[in-house]
Design a protein around this motif. Structure first.
Motif, PDB file in Angstrom:
ATOM      1  N   LEU A 166       0.959  -1.231   0.045  1.00 18.81           N
ATOM      2  CA  LEU A 166       0.068  -0.108   0.159  1.00 18.81           C
ATOM      3  C   LEU A 166       0.838   1.128  -0.042  1.00 18.81           C
ATOM      4  CD1 LEU A 166      -2.557  -1.006   2.763  1.00 18.81           C
ATOM      5  CD2 LEU A 166      -3.110  -0.757   0.234  1.00 18.81           C
ATOM      6  N   ASN A 171       0.033   1.287  -6.243  1.00 17.19           N
ATOM      7  CA  ASN A 171      -1.297   1.721  -5.568  1.00 17.19           C
ATOM      8  C   ASN A 171      -1.341   3.264  -5.509  1.00 17.19           C
ATOM      9  OD1 ASN A 171      -3.543   1.480  -3.740  1.00 17.19           O
ATOM     10  ND2 ASN A 171      -2.063   1.748  -1.900  1.00 17.19           N
ATOM     11  N   GLY A 205      -4.497   4.619  -3.916  1.00 13.94           N
ATOM     12  CA  GLY A 205      -4.617   4.408  -2.503  1.00 13.94           C
ATOM     13  C   GLY A 205      -3.880   5.176  -1.798  1.00 13.94           C
ATOM     14  N   TYR A 255     -10.004   7.380  -1.877  1.00 16.88           N
ATOM     15  CA  TYR A 255      -8.639   6.718  -1.143  1.00 16.88           C
ATOM     16  C   TYR A 255      -9.150   5.684  -0.228  1.00 16.88           C
ATOM     17  CZ  TYR A 255      -5.749   6.018   2.806  1.00 16.88           C
ATOM     18  OH  TYR A 255      -5.108   5.499   3.920  1.00 16.88           O
ATOM     19  N   THR A 302      -8.094   1.590  -1.387  1.00 14.03           N
ATOM     20  CA  THR A 302      -7.395   1.002  -0.274  1.00 14.03           C
ATOM     21  C   THR A 302      -8.105  -0.306  -0.034  1.00 14.03           C
ATOM     22  OG1 THR A 302      -6.332   3.055   0.222  1.00 14.03           O
ATOM     23  CG2 THR A 302      -6.099   1.222   1.699  1.00 14.03           C
TER      24      THR A 302
END
Length: 391
Positions: A72, A246, A249, A311, A315
């Motif tokens: 992440l 990512n 994210g 976000y 995520t």
């Protein structure tokens, strides 16, 4: 946000020419970040360092948690695949650009994913949990009681994995839209990939821009709306690849995207919009004084809703997919866990493809709605209800 009616990616693509040459990491020296970074820290940091590295290396569940956290986060290098048995991973390093008493540029291979101390012009730097800290020749990192490094951090302007991904998508957008523009010179019907882009552009114009901003004023904002839609959508799709990207994210990215919408909204607003905020028409004066700060706060909650929605959804999707895959390695019964894990992962991945488009659509829709509320002479109550219903 529009240069010659081309997407914002035209501006971003210009930075590609300044991208430094990428140094390739030496697989012999690079080791798996998740397994060894914390363990190595325990050998070289002060006595305040957390003692969880060895447990993370032994406990499969802790290893999975660390891997998900690492996925992440942004990274100073690309890793295509890893060899856990030999503690090697293969990919390429990215340029590290620091401001620390001057400009410091070097390859991230010097950091060896936190395994080594990089010496540059007499200064020493170490990578800890994805961030670069100043240290000494021994790589000493002092931790506070909460386990956070206390060493000084230089200003980091590095070309990270997320930056490379955004530059790639920016160049891709530029090529896509310039090819579409050239195809219109041959006739009213686009050719090639332009046949895929045209329906999407018409959809954004007819279903998002015109209804929310209005026939007279929508054209001015089409460049931004098209850019943000395709930019978010392609980044979301790129995040579903095995490259471990990512971007959307990363809350810093969503904050910047929401900030663009906020700035455009405020600078495009007319006197009716500001009158609604600071001196709401049709209500008693005492209520106007009470409502004014609430309305000002409302201008900040709109971009906050944008950034958190994008976000959190992206995520959450990454965490769920990687957690399902981890069932294969954590579970004790491979014959039972493997089909369940793969089946659920495939199901969630299909949903994620829809979510990738849906989040780009919602971000663009809300951006156009907020811009429309600022530029039109609108009915306050009606638009306030629309905003509440969508958020």
């Amino acid at each position: 946000m529009v240069i010659s009616n081309k997407p914002l990616s035209f501006i971003l693509a210009a930075f590609v020419a300044s991208l430094p040459i990428m140094g390739f990491a030496n697989p012999e020296n690079d080791t798996t970040h998740v397994q060894t970074e914390t363990a190595h820290e325990e050998k070289v940091v002060s006595h305040n360092a957390p003692e969880e590295g060895e447990h993370a290396a032994l406990d499969p569940k802790a290893k999975v948690d660390a891997f998900i956290d690492h996925h992440l986060q942004d990274s100073h290098d690309f890793v295509f695949f890893s060899d856990e048995k030999e503690n090697k991973h293969y990919g390429f390093s990215l340029p590290v650009i620091l401001i620390d008493g001057g400009l410091k540029i070097f390859s991230s291979s010097k950091l060896h994913h936190g395994e080594a101390v990089a010496e540059v012009d007499g200064n020493f730097y170490k990578l800890v949990h994805g961030k670069i800290y100043k240290t000494d020749a021994a790589g000493t990192i002092n931790f506070n009681e909460h386990g956070h490094p206390e060493n000084e951090k230089p200003l980091d302007f590095s070309i990270t994995k997320n930056v490379v991904s955004m530059l790639f998508v920016a160049v891709l957008l530029f090529l896509m839209f310039t090819a579409l523009a050239r195809s219109y010179k041959k006739g009213p019907i686009p050719t090639g990939f332009g046949r895929v882009l045209e329906p999407l552009i018409i959809f954004i114009r007819d279903e998002i821009a015109v209804p929310n901003i209005g026939e007279k004023k929508y054209r001015k904002y089409m460049g931004y709306l098209l850019t943000v839609f395709f930019f978010v959508w392609l980044l979301n799709l790129l995040g579903m690849t095995p490259l471990g990207i990512n971007v959307t994210g990363n809350i810093a990215i969503t904050v910047c995207l929401a900030a663009f919408t906020f700035i455009i909204t405020q600078f495009s607003a007319n006197k009716d919009y500001w009158g609604h905020i600071f001196w709401m028409p049709g209500v008693p004066v005492p209520m106007k004084i009470i409502l004014a700060p609430i309305e000002v706060l409302g201008t900040l909650t709109k971009p906050f809703a944008l950034l958190i929605r994008l976000y959190a959804n992206i995520t959450a999707g990454h965490v769920v997919i990687m957690s399902l895959i981890a069932m294969i390695f954590v579970g004790k019964n491979l014959a039972a866990d493997l089909p369940i894990s793969l089946g659920l992962t495939l199901f969630i991945s299909v949903i994620e493809v829809l979510v990738a488009f849906l989040q780009a659509f919602i971000f663009t829709m809300l951006s156009s709605l907020f811009i429309g509320m600022a530029v039109q002479d609108h009915d306050h109550a009606h638009h306030h209800e629309d905003e509440t219903a969508i958020i």
